[in-house]
Write a protein that holds these residues in place. Structure first.
Motif, short mmCIF file in Angstrom:
data_model
loop_
_atom_site.label_atom_id
_atom_site.label_comp_id
_atom_site.label_asym_id
_atom_site.label_seq_id
_atom_site.Cartn_x
_atom_site.Cartn_y
_atom_site.Cartn_z
N ALA A 134 11.18 13.74 -13.30
CA ALA A 134 12.29 13.20 -12.36
C ALA A 134 11.94 13.07 -10.92
O ALA A 134 12.79 12.19 -10.11
CB ALA A 134 13.50 14.30 -12.16
N ARG A 135 10.67 13.49 -10.45
CA ARG A 135 10.12 13.19 -9.19
C ARG A 135 8.74 12.95 -9.09
O ARG A 135 8.00 13.51 -10.03
CB ARG A 135 10.53 14.23 -8.15
N LEU A 136 8.39 12.28 -8.28
CA LEU A 136 6.73 11.63 -8.27
C LEU A 136 5.95 13.21 -8.29
O LEU A 136 5.22 13.31 -8.75
CB LEU A 136 6.57 11.00 -7.18
N GLU A 137 6.58 14.11 -7.33
CA GLU A 137 6.01 15.28 -7.12
C GLU A 137 5.61 16.20 -8.51
O GLU A 137 4.79 16.99 -8.55
CB GLU A 137 6.42 16.12 -5.85
N ASP A 138 6.50 15.84 -9.38
CA ASP A 138 6.48 16.50 -10.67
C ASP A 138 5.26 16.00 -11.51
O ASP A 138 5.07 16.43 -12.86
CB ASP A 138 7.61 16.69 -11.45
N ALA A 139 4.67 14.78 -11.12
CA ALA A 139 3.75 14.00 -12.12
C ALA A 139 2.47 15.15 -12.07
O ALA A 139 2.21 15.41 -11.03
CB ALA A 139 3.38 12.60 -11.79
N PRO A 140 1.54 14.91 -12.95
CA PRO A 140 0.57 15.88 -13.15
C PRO A 140 -0.53 15.52 -11.89
O PRO A 140 -0.64 14.33 -11.59
CB PRO A 140 -0.09 15.71 -14.31
N PRO A 141 -1.29 16.45 -11.35
CA PRO A 141 -2.17 16.11 -10.21
C PRO A 141 -3.36 15.13 -10.69
O PRO A 141 -3.53 15.09 -11.81
CB PRO A 141 -2.64 17.42 -9.71
N GLY A 142 -4.15 14.67 -9.93
CA GLY A 142 -5.37 13.93 -10.04
C GLY A 142 -5.10 12.45 -9.73
O GLY A 142 -4.05 12.05 -9.35
N PRO A 143 -6.28 11.64 -9.90
CA PRO A 143 -6.36 10.17 -9.64
C PRO A 143 -5.16 9.68 -9.98
O PRO A 143 -4.86 9.93 -11.34
CB PRO A 143 -7.63 9.65 -9.92
N GLU A 214 6.15 12.08 -0.40
CA GLU A 214 5.50 12.63 -1.95
C GLU A 214 4.48 11.60 -2.02
O GLU A 214 3.38 11.79 -2.82
CB GLU A 214 6.56 12.28 -2.86
N VAL A 215 4.59 10.15 -1.63
CA VAL A 215 3.36 9.35 -1.92
C VAL A 215 2.10 9.66 -1.12
O VAL A 215 1.08 9.82 -1.63
CB VAL A 215 3.81 7.75 -1.56
N GLU A 216 2.60 10.08 0.18
CA GLU A 216 1.24 10.24 0.95
C GLU A 216 0.48 11.49 0.19
O GLU A 216 -0.60 11.36 0.12
CB GLU A 216 1.74 10.63 2.38
N SER A 217 1.23 12.68 0.07
CA SER A 217 0.49 13.76 -0.60
C SER A 217 -0.45 13.49 -1.59
O SER A 217 -1.40 14.06 -1.81
CB SER A 217 1.43 15.00 -0.78
N ARG A 218 0.29 12.69 -2.67
CA ARG A 218 -0.73 12.17 -3.96
C ARG A 218 -2.00 11.65 -3.31
O ARG A 218 -2.78 11.56 -3.77
CB ARG A 218 0.48 11.60 -4.82
N LEU A 219 -1.70 10.64 -2.47
CA LEU A 219 -2.68 9.73 -2.19
C LEU A 219 -3.91 10.30 -1.36
O LEU A 219 -4.86 9.94 -1.44
CB LEU A 219 -2.34 8.66 -1.28
N HIS A 220 -3.36 11.39 -0.59
CA HIS A 220 -4.48 12.22 0.00
C HIS A 220 -5.10 13.37 -0.79
O HIS A 220 -6.09 13.66 -0.49
CB HIS A 220 -3.93 12.87 1.20
N SER A 338 -3.06 3.01 -0.43
CA SER A 338 -4.29 3.58 -1.25
C SER A 338 -4.91 4.89 -0.12
O SER A 338 -4.47 5.10 0.95
CB SER A 338 -5.53 2.70 -1.07
N SER A 339 -5.46 5.64 -0.99
CA SER A 339 -6.19 6.49 -0.17
C SER A 339 -7.07 6.03 0.78
O SER A 339 -7.46 5.22 0.47
CB SER A 339 -6.71 7.72 -1.35
N PRO A 340 -7.54 7.04 1.71
CA PRO A 340 -8.52 6.47 2.69
C PRO A 340 -9.70 6.14 1.96
O PRO A 340 -10.07 6.90 1.06
CB PRO A 340 -8.63 7.69 3.63
N ASN A 341 -10.42 5.45 2.55
CA ASN A 341 -11.94 5.12 2.19
C ASN A 341 -12.15 4.35 0.77
O ASN A 341 -13.22 4.22 0.19
CB ASN A 341 -12.70 6.43 2.04
N LEU A 342 -10.96 3.80 0.28
CA LEU A 342 -11.22 3.00 -0.78
C LEU A 342 -11.30 1.51 -0.26
O LEU A 342 -10.81 1.33 0.75
CB LEU A 342 -10.09 3.06 -1.80
N PRO A 343 -12.18 0.67 -0.92
CA PRO A 343 -12.32 -0.50 -0.47
C PRO A 343 -10.79 -1.44 -0.75
O PRO A 343 -10.05 -0.68 -1.28
CB PRO A 343 -13.09 -1.15 -1.62
#
Ligand code: SAH
Length: 348
Positions: A134-143, A214-220, A338-343
């Motif tokens: 139901a929410r992005l934060e409920d998706a499994p962790p990881g890339p 929610e987006v920021e936490s996942r991308l970090h 994007s996460s920091p440091n990606l091209p």
């Protein structure tokens, strides 16, 4: 009792409500909200037509974009997340286009973030092996590679109108005859440095700002990208962008809450600024036309037409629809966080 009657009763008891509260109820009321009951996307009888519904080329190119970015991430096991997948057409096209990319399907865990019961059922018909949350934060962790087409425009907005006395919030109230009507709050004086002109409308989307966390936490948390495509603006025009669509026609947003799709234009400059403040890398916003051309949509249309000459005219029409400035090409913008440091991501 209809949602409209419920809202009228609610306003009679507690006073006028913000446009955001009205929009939230019209879209998400668990019993009578638009998404809970009758979301209709694609086709003649539908309320609106989205890019993936307009052409398979849209999803194909985004699928290949994801495969490319997966390569950039080092080909990890990852979550392929779609926010608000509608009928599941985009993901279906993405997966078909990437079928022959070695390892991509095995590495991808497809996750749909969807609130609507009826739409989950439709998505399952096209993409049976997905997981639903139901929410992005409920998706499994990881890339994660996250895609979202016409998702941000659903977030409820508050609207403020500038007049001679300052700023007033637009509210939804009732008339003596008991129908819904727009009204205005008392004025708050505009600050001295405020250069807005009387007649201007400002819109803010508080729930969208919360969602950005929610987006920021996942991308970090893990190397990831999020691709947002939506209609919206980069420099606010000071206009009212609340829009209700029913069977491809604009209707009065107050007429039949829950029965029409309600959206607002996305303030892309704001979303980009919030993301930058959170130390994310920001690509765009660029126009949909720029993005799709950079990914080679013209070449894609050409090769598909060569393989199926009978479809050449249709493909040319779809290409125009997605890219021309007077169709979807300019109003729709694309933003990649994007996460920091990606091209830089492909296409930007
Ligand atoms: N992406 C699809 C559909 C766009 S319509 C397409 O391009 O065709 C908006 C979609 O977002 C619908 O699937 C709707 O149910 C879903 N949605 C809207 N708000 C949501 C929210 N807050 N959380 C999860 N899904 C949401």
């Amino acid at each position: 009792m209809s949602l409209k009657s419920k809202l009228i009763e609610h306003i009679r008891e507690t006073g006028p409500m913000t446009v955001a509260d009205f929009m939230g109820a019209a879209l998400y009321d668990p019993k009578d909200g638009y998404y809970a009951t009758r979301p209709a996307i694609g086709g003649e009888s539908a309320d609106f037509l989205t890019a993936p519904e307009a052409s398979q080329m849209f999803g194909e190119l985004i699928g290949l974009w994801c495969a490319h970015e997966w390569d950039v991430l080092g080909k990890p096991a990852f979550n392929l997340i779609e926010l608000g997948p509608g009928r599941g057409v985009l993901m279906q096209d993405m997966l078909r286009a990437t079928q022959r990319i070695e390892g991509f399907h095995d590495a991808a865990n497809v996750v749909f973030v969807e609130l609507s019961g009826p739409l989950r059922d439709e998505q399952a018909e096209r993409v049976p092996n997905a997981d639903w949350v139901a929410r992005l934060e409920d998706a499994p962790p990881g890339p994660s590679l996250i895609v979202a087409n016409e998702f941000l425009d659903c977030f409820p907005i508050r609207q403020f109108l500038r007049d001679e006395d300052g700023w007033r919030e637009k509210l939804v109230g009732i008339t003596e005859g008991d129908t819904l009507t727009f009204g205005l709050s008392n004025a708050l004086p505009a600050p001295d440095e405020d250069e807005s002109e009387p007649g201007m409308v400002r819109e803010i989307a508080p729930a969208l700002e919360a969602f950005m966390y929610e987006v920021e936490s996942r991308l970090h948390a893990a190397p990831s990208r999020a691709l947002f495509i939506d209609y919206g603006y980069v420099a606010p025009e000071g206009a009212d962008t609340l829009q209700a669509l029913q069977r491809h026609k604009k209707v009065d947003p107050l007429e039949a809450p829950g029965e029409a799709d309600l959206t607002a234009h996305v303030d892309f400059a704001r979303v980009a600024r919030v993301a930058r403040d959170a130390n994310l890398a920001v690509g765009g916003p660029i126009t949909q036309s720029q993005f799709l051309r950079a990914l080679g949509i013209e070449y894609r249309a050409y090769t598909l037409s060569k393989a199926n000459p009978g479809h050449a005219q249709r493909l040319a029409r779809e290409l125009r629809r997605l890219t021309r400035a007077d169709e979807m090409g300019a109003l729709f913008k694309v933003l990649c966080l994007s996460s920091p440091n990606l091209p830089p991501p492909a296409g930007f």
